[in-house]
Design an enzyme around this catalytic site. Structure first.
Site, PDB file in Angstrom:
ATOM      1  N   CYS A 138      26.923 -12.085 -13.978  1.00 23.47           N
ATOM      2  CA  CYS A 138      27.687 -11.176 -14.814  1.00 23.47           C
ATOM      3  C   CYS A 138      29.076 -10.953 -14.208  1.00 23.47           C
ATOM      4  O   CYS A 138      29.876 -11.870 -14.138  1.00 23.47           O
ATOM      5  CB  CYS A 138      26.928  -9.862 -15.005  1.00 23.47           C
ATOM      6  SG  CYS A 138      27.575  -8.826 -16.353  1.00 23.47           S
ATOM      7  N   HIS A 259      21.946 -12.796 -17.643  1.00 22.64           N
ATOM      8  CA  HIS A 259      21.077 -12.214 -16.618  1.00 22.64           C
ATOM      9  C   HIS A 259      19.695 -12.879 -16.623  1.00 22.64           C
ATOM     10  O   HIS A 259      18.767 -12.392 -17.279  1.00 22.64           O
ATOM     11  CB  HIS A 259      20.894 -10.711 -16.862  1.00 22.64           C
ATOM     12  CG  HIS A 259      22.095  -9.894 -16.569  1.00 22.64           C
ATOM     13  ND1 HIS A 259      22.336  -9.325 -15.345  1.00 22.64           N
ATOM     14  CD2 HIS A 259      23.141  -9.550 -17.354  1.00 22.64           C
ATOM     15  CE1 HIS A 259      23.476  -8.656 -15.381  1.00 22.64           C
ATOM     16  NE2 HIS A 259      23.992  -8.769 -16.593  1.00 22.64           N
ATOM     17  N   GLU A 261      17.553 -12.803 -14.288  1.00 20.49           N
ATOM     18  CA  GLU A 261      16.599 -11.917 -13.607  1.00 20.49           C
ATOM     19  C   GLU A 261      16.003 -10.878 -14.552  1.00 20.49           C
ATOM     20  O   GLU A 261      14.923 -10.320 -14.288  1.00 20.49           O
ATOM     21  CB  GLU A 261      17.273 -11.229 -12.415  1.00 20.49           C
ATOM     22  CG  GLU A 261      18.143 -10.021 -12.712  1.00 20.49           C
ATOM     23  CD  GLU A 261      19.504 -10.368 -13.295  1.00 20.49           C
ATOM     24  OE1 GLU A 261      20.259  -9.432 -13.654  1.00 20.49           O
ATOM     25  OE2 GLU A 261      19.827 -11.573 -13.398  1.00 20.49           O
TER      26      GLU A 261
END
Length: 436
Positions: A138, A259, A261
């Site tokens: 990000c 993202h 994760e």
């Protein structure tokens, strides 16, 4: 939420694990500032065998980055918008009314944090100069692009989305569904992302659904990088440096706008795709390899353990040099003249390797050699200064990216020279020991 299983390699906690620096984000809680880092990032770093070291967002920390060494990797993730003055000579073509609307819509992100910018740009440039593995998620991907001379959209909706037909528009942020929001990205063939997600791709479609939470993004990609993924609106969602990507050799420079994760099923640890944690896994692999290379270049050879016979020969050799030096300096035999036969090795060495005898040195001084040598030295010094001045003038014309690549090249050459020199010195030591 379930627990994350540890890598079996971590069972032996006596080993020193590689350090990954992660910069915290600052917020206000109960009228006080607190620093935090998202748990998913830290969990994955630990899972794959590294130790996260939190760099606090504290005034002045950007001047103390060298104190965090050894640095084996850097992971930069979420945070506020980067100061536009760092990548644009003019803020943008947006009107004051539009800028105010952006500040109101994205109030939590548009509060510029110049201290965090300084810390993270400093770390990014350190990684680029010293080939330290870097993963940007990000904001971290935006920092990487800016550090190398790239630019950003100040606001995607105003500068990109609203200018496209409805079918091409992409929603990159959903304040009401942070973790659940998904949008399509197209993966570039033969990129690292392709290898990580290839088993999840539908034929030749090359698309996956990703989670994202941002209102800015890469506008002009820095020259050294290659794209890995694009959203439907054309925004770049991932990039990397192909010349600095080889995890097995400790090389990893990459930025992901989305993202991976957070791409998990609701309240579960199971990822949307098996390839989601791969960025962290490959990053950790590079960090571990980098630590091994760094330790190898800094390691001091262990003292040789000699048996009694070899130890006696070593003592004789040491005494021989001591006496030979005394004989050379004083021009007379030393106190241990009765043992000269066993001290010949040192005397012969000094006789064959000293540049001048005392008599030769005196005669040359009488002939004025010292003066001439001094003049020659001063002339050489002036030539060196001229060369340095020319080099500085040339480098002043180079951009940050070119300087980073040049520094990285000479750092690599230095490491190679050190390795070769160490091998040769070790070979000489072994040969001397065999002769003894």
């Amino acid at each position: 939420m379930g627990t994350i299983e540890m890598d079996p390699k971590l069972n032996d906690l006596s080993q020193i694990l590689p350090r990954v620096l992660v910069v915290s984000r600052r917020t206000v809680r109960k009228n006080k500032f607190v620093d935090f880092v998202g748990e998913y990032h830290l969990d994955l770093i630990v899972r794959y065998g590294c130790v996260p070291v939190i760099v606090p967002r504290v005034t002045g920390v950007h001047m103390l980055l060298e104190s965090f060494k050894p640095i084996h990797g850097v992971l930069l993730c979420e945070g506020e918008d980067i100061d536009p003055s760092l990548y644009e000579s003019e803020i943008s073509s947006l009107s004051p009314e539009e800028l105010q609307e952006i500040r109101e819509t994205h109030a939590s992100d548009t509060a510029i944090d110049k201290e965090k910018d300084s810390i993270e740009l400093g770390l990014a440039k350190l990684c680029l100069e010293q080939n330290i593995p870097y993963l940007g998620i990000c904001r971290g991907s935006q920092i990487l692009n800016v550090a190398c001379g790239g630019t950003l959209y100040l606001d995607l909706e105003k500068e990109l989305t609203n200018k496209l037909p409805e079918e091409r528009r992409t929603k990159h942020i959903d304040y009401d569904d942070y973790d659940g929001h998904r949008h399509v990205v197209r993966i570039v063939e033969n990129s690292p992302l392709h290898s990580w997600f290839k088993d999840s791709l539908d034929g030749d479609k090359m698309e996956i659904l990703v989670n994202s939470y941002h209102h800015q993004g890469v506008k002009r990609l820095a020259q050294r990088f290659v794209p890995m993924a694009f959203a439907s609106d054309g925004l770049m969602e991932g990039f990397y440096d192909p010349d600095a990507y080889n995890p097995e050799e400790g090389k990893f420079i990459m930025g992901l706008q989305f993202h991976p994760e957070r791409m998990r099923q609701h309240d579960l640890d199971e990822f949307d795709y098996p390839g989601c944690p791969a960025a962290y896994q490959e990053f950790a692999k590079a960090v571990i390899a980098y630590q091994k290379k760094l330790n190898s270049s800094l390691s001091v050879p262990k003292t040789l353990k000699l048996d009694t016979e070899m130890e006696n020969k070593r003592k004789i050799l040491v005494r021989s040099f001591s006496l030979a030096k005394y004989m050379y300096v004083r021009g007379a035999p030393g106190k241990n003249s009765s043992k000269e036969s066993e001290l010949e090795v040192g005397a012969e060495f000094l006789e064959s390797n000293t540049a001048l005898s005392a008599e030769q040195e005196m005669r040359l001084k009488e002939m004025g050699a010292t003066v001439r040598n001094g003049g020659s030295y001063m002339k050489k010094l002036k030539v060196d200064e001229d060369k340095q001045r020319m080099a500085r003038n040339m480098m002043n014309k180079m951009n940050i990216e070119q300087l980073s690549e040049l520094m990285a090249f000479y750092h690599l050459m230095g490491n190679i020279c050190g390795e070769v020199l160490e091998r040769k010195l070790q070979g000489n030591v072994n040969e001397c020991l065999r002769d003894l």
